[in-house]
Design a protein around this motif. Structure first.
Motif, PDB file in Angstrom:
ATOM      1  N   GLU A   1       0.796  -1.236   0.000  1.00 13.31           N
ATOM      2  CA  GLU A   1       0.000   0.000   0.000  1.00 13.31           C
ATOM      3  C   GLU A   1       0.825   1.282   0.000  1.00 13.31           C
ATOM      4  OE1 GLU A   1      -2.751  -1.754   2.726  1.00 13.31           O
ATOM      5  OE2 GLU A   1      -3.003  -2.701   0.775  1.00 13.31           O
ATOM      6  N   ASN A   2       2.114   1.128   0.208  1.00 12.15           N
ATOM      7  CA  ASN A   2       2.912   2.332   0.344  1.00 12.15           C
ATOM      8  C   ASN A   2       4.167   2.309  -0.505  1.00 12.15           C
ATOM      9  OD1 ASN A   2       1.618   4.108   2.404  1.00 12.15           O
ATOM     10  ND2 ASN A   2       1.675   2.188   3.537  1.00 12.15           N
ATOM     11  N   PHE A   3       4.129   1.597  -1.604  1.00 17.07           N
ATOM     12  CA  PHE A   3       5.291   1.571  -2.484  1.00 17.07           C
ATOM     13  C   PHE A   3       4.818   1.890  -3.898  1.00 17.07           C
ATOM     14  CE2 PHE A   3       7.998  -0.747  -5.500  1.00 17.07           C
ATOM     15  CZ  PHE A   3       9.191  -0.076  -5.254  1.00 17.07           C
ATOM     16  N   PHE A   4       5.553   2.751  -4.583  1.00 21.42           N
ATOM     17  CA  PHE A   4       5.130   3.250  -5.892  1.00 21.42           C
ATOM     18  C   PHE A   4       6.326   3.204  -6.828  1.00 21.42           C
ATOM     19  CE2 PHE A   4       3.852   6.413  -9.023  1.00 21.42           C
ATOM     20  CZ  PHE A   4       2.458   6.330  -9.072  1.00 21.42           C
ATOM     21  N   TRP A   5       6.192   2.459  -7.921  1.00 20.55           N
ATOM     22  CA  TRP A   5       7.303   2.275  -8.870  1.00 20.55           C
ATOM     23  C   TRP A   5       7.051   3.088 -10.148  1.00 20.55           C
ATOM     24  CZ3 TRP A   5       8.392  -2.871 -11.958  1.00 20.55           C
ATOM     25  CH2 TRP A   5       9.547  -2.697 -12.744  1.00 20.55           C
ATOM     26  N   VAL A   6       7.935   4.047 -10.389  1.00 18.59           N
ATOM     27  CA  VAL A   6       7.911   4.816 -11.629  1.00 18.59           C
ATOM     28  C   VAL A   6       8.911   4.170 -12.587  1.00 18.59           C
ATOM     29  CG1 VAL A   6       8.316   7.067 -12.694  1.00 18.59           C
ATOM     30  CG2 VAL A   6       7.306   6.935 -10.386  1.00 18.59           C
ATOM     31  N   LEU A   7       8.395   3.615 -13.661  1.00 18.48           N
ATOM     32  CA  LEU A   7       9.215   2.859 -14.610  1.00 18.48           C
ATOM     33  C   LEU A   7       9.347   3.642 -15.910  1.00 18.48           C
ATOM     34  CD1 LEU A   7      10.479   0.299 -15.961  1.00 18.48           C
ATOM     35  CD2 LEU A   7       8.178  -0.610 -16.179  1.00 18.48           C
TER      36      LEU A   7
ATOM     37  N   SER B   1       0.183  13.470  -1.637  1.00 18.46           N
ATOM     38  CA  SER B   1       0.202  13.800  -0.198  1.00 18.46           C
ATOM     39  C   SER B   1      -0.814  14.878   0.147  1.00 18.46           C
ATOM     40  CB  SER B   1       1.593  14.280   0.226  1.00 18.46           C
ATOM     41  OG  SER B   1       2.540  13.272   0.009  1.00 18.46           O
ATOM     42  N   ALA B   2      -1.185  15.690  -0.852  1.00 17.22           N
ATOM     43  CA  ALA B   2      -2.152  16.766  -0.611  1.00 17.22           C
ATOM     44  C   ALA B   2      -3.592  16.244  -0.557  1.00 17.22           C
ATOM     45  CB  ALA B   2      -2.016  17.827  -1.697  1.00 17.22           C
ATOM     46  N   VAL B   3      -3.796  14.983  -0.937  1.00 21.19           N
ATOM     47  CA  VAL B   3      -5.145  14.397  -0.928  1.00 21.19           C
ATOM     48  C   VAL B   3      -5.249  13.434   0.262  1.00 21.19           C
ATOM     49  CG1 VAL B   3      -6.834  13.035  -2.226  1.00 21.19           C
ATOM     50  CG2 VAL B   3      -5.203  14.504  -3.460  1.00 21.19           C
ATOM     51  N   PRO B   4      -6.045  13.776   1.277  1.00 18.59           N
ATOM     52  CA  PRO B   4      -6.096  12.928   2.473  1.00 18.59           C
ATOM     53  C   PRO B   4      -6.437  11.475   2.137  1.00 18.59           C
ATOM     54  CG  PRO B   4      -7.244  14.999   2.856  1.00 18.59           C
ATOM     55  CD  PRO B   4      -6.910  14.964   1.395  1.00 18.59           C
ATOM     56  N   GLY B   5      -5.617  10.559   2.635  1.00 19.76           N
ATOM     57  CA  GLY B   5      -5.908   9.134   2.486  1.00 19.76           C
ATOM     58  C   GLY B   5      -5.391   8.498   1.208  1.00 19.76           C
ATOM     59  N   LEU B   6      -5.141   9.287   0.172  1.00 18.10           N
ATOM     60  CA  LEU B   6      -4.762   8.697  -1.117  1.00 18.10           C
ATOM     61  C   LEU B   6      -3.416   7.985  -1.054  1.00 18.10           C
ATOM     62  CD1 LEU B   6      -5.526   8.256  -4.072  1.00 18.10           C
ATOM     63  CD2 LEU B   6      -4.508  10.475  -4.622  1.00 18.10           C
ATOM     64  N   GLY B   7      -2.488   8.542  -0.269  1.00 15.92           N
ATOM     65  CA  GLY B   7      -1.141   7.967  -0.178  1.00 15.92           C
ATOM     66  C   GLY B   7      -1.121   6.532   0.330  1.00 15.92           C
TER      67      GLY B   7
END
Lengths: 353, 353
Positions: B112-118, B254-260
């Motif tokens: 839920e907290n890892f984001f891969w930019v490929l 980060s500016a959108v509550p909960g989205l992160g």
């Protein structure tokens, strides 16, 4: 924005180790130099997963041949137009000599406008952490450097003088000027006791750096800066100190008309010790370092706590594993604190010795 | 100072090439990320003297085994706690798969907290500049990524759709969502002609980026940003674009509550296209890029002139040598213009398609 940068356009060749995670060697030096406006060519002498203070790591070292080939690549593409060079950890005597050959070639090409800051990384606290043949290799290179940044132990190795007190420390610096004709010396992290009148107001343990720019007759002009020690073992501080000295020396020399175009930026004999660019550079450098180490130290508990959340109870009782956690927590927190670089508030002043 | 940084604490694994001199791959991405407050682990897939656009270079590539070993080094020292990963140039299919395995392990660990930019670096302008087996290797990895940044040619290779106009471009993006379930796509440097109403006021050639975040039903939400082209061939722009997207995406999310805390940061279906974090991130990213390329372009003449001072008359008539000089002059001038990163003034706005 350019006008806010402390140095004029400055192209620096930085030769040191690279770690994937954390902040030692080129990983801290390159960001420091770039943040202060230097165009950095970063020649990495190793690529390790993390620094060796963790006591475990993965990765590879560059050979002397690989280092030479990278430099030849730069040379043949008109990319060897460096104003300054900073060299740090280099694996083995052959590679040290390969880096020395690069510095000699650059000096030959641009005698009046090239300045080599050499950090002769050999050991610390009486212990050598490189192969024995690295010591004579560095002894052979110091005469080609403009500023050397040995720690107390490395200063002993290069000068042949055992440092036991301030008198023998100053004798070691004079011996470095005499033996190698090295114009600028700063001995970092001196742990000798200080006279009470030299201490800043804060209580606790203190460290000092001691520096000198020699006169035209080769006489040391000695200064020291005493500052409070932070009770923690950080890695990468020597590498960051060296990178800051590159920038702050360039800055201080640029402020003196005509000095930048002279060999080794050696101030005239009429310049008072505390007016030396080297002394001013060291003051600003220490101000940045002290601020950053304070902030890093404040954050350590949080990093330890966060990392331990992912550990099993058995791991938490394992000294080796807890050493890894502490090493991680002691990594310099520079990226979150860039103002430490740009705006150092000088609290600890150089004093004549 | 921390409060001036655009992102909360963010630990990024950046996997790309390293050049000693100049600014492509990790050499531009790491400084960009660090300058904006990210703690970057930089895993270098090659160390070359300079980028290959010079048409000559020296250096070495890391093998798949070396890449894997470096990651294992991180893992066993509790240093694999990454929030995001950015991958760029990787030499060969085996190494691409090694990097893919790292991304899969990180996603597995922290879904839920890892984001891969490929950035699927394969080629440009209809020409493949990697081995043919790299293409299926990337096709196998896209389903594990969160955001991909192909250029027009790479989007064709991955989607199987030939891009000839805006209709086929949007079909290609829909195909990417359909085939790989990839939530976020931005196609960089689109050279298709634009409708007059899409053009900003300035005259001359224009480029665009086209992006989409899919809905829960897999439907593309398409936007494009048109911006004036600068008539010069720069290198490293794709790598810098990718690094900026990492930071600006993290900032916007980060500016959108909960989205992160949601898988792949995929905005709800009620979010309008122009309110997508991806669209906002792309706007800020392009603002930085445009400003930096303008300033780089202004300085090029000076760099050419300075470099030519050291050349013989014969060298100046040599096309290969003059190509080296021009390549050097086109290196991104980021270190002297850090305000392009921190304070981008958004001039070119995203429009719905």
């Amino acid at each position: 924005m350019t006008s806010l940068l402390p140095v004029p356009e400055t192209r620096v060749l930085a030769v040191a180790s690279h770690v994937v995670s954390g902040y030692v060697g080129n990983k801290i030096a390159v960001f420091t130099l770039q943040s202060l406006g230097c165009d950095v060519a970063a020649l990495n002498t190793v690529q390790f997963s993390n620094h060796t203070g963790y006591r475990q790591w993965q990765g590879t070292k560059s050979t002397a041949q690989e280092i030479t080939a990278l430099y030849e690549g730069l040379q043949s593409a008109y990319l060897d137009d460096f104003d300054m060079m900073l060299s740090g950890y280099i694996p083995g005597a052959e590679a040290v000599n390969a880096v020395g050959a690069i510095a000699k070639a650059l000096k030959e090409k641009n005698r009046e406008n090239f300045f080599w800051v050499l950090d002769p990384v050999m050991g610390d606290n009486g212990r050598l952490y490189v192969a024995e043949d690295v010591v004579p290799a560095y002894r052979g290179l110091v005469p080609y450097a403009d500023l050397i940044l040995p720690n107390q132990f490395e200063a002993e190795l290069l000068s042949g003088v055992a440092i036991k007190d301030m008198a023998s420390l100053t004798a070691a610096i004079q011996a470095l000027h005499d033996t190698y004709k090295i114009p600028h010396v700063v001995i970092t992290s001196v742990t000798l006791p200080h006279a009470p009148e030299d201490l800043p107001s804060s209580a606790g343990k203190h460290l000092s750096v001691v520096g000198s720019t020699m006169t035209s007759a080769g006489q040391a002009r000695l200064f020291k800066i005493v500052f409070p020690a932070i009770n923690c073992y950080f890695s990468g501080t020597g590498d960051m100190f060296a990178a800051l000295m590159v920038v702050r020396m360039r800055e201080a020399v640029s402020a003196v008309p005509g000095l930048g175009g002279t060999t080794s930026w050696q101030s005239g004999d009429d310049v008072a010790t505390l007016e030396l660019p080297l002394a001013k550079a060291a003051e600003k450098t220490l101000a940045s370092m002290h601020e950053l180490l304070s902030r890093t130290s404040e954050r350590m508990g949080q990093v330890v706590e966060k990392t331990m959340r992912g550990m099993t109870e058995d791991d938490k009782k394992d000294d080796k594993k807890m050493h890894l956690v502490k090493s991680k927590a002691a990594e310099l927190q520079l990226v979150r604190n860039p103002d430490c670089l740009r705006d150092p508030k000088v609290q600890f002043r150089a004093k004549e010795m």
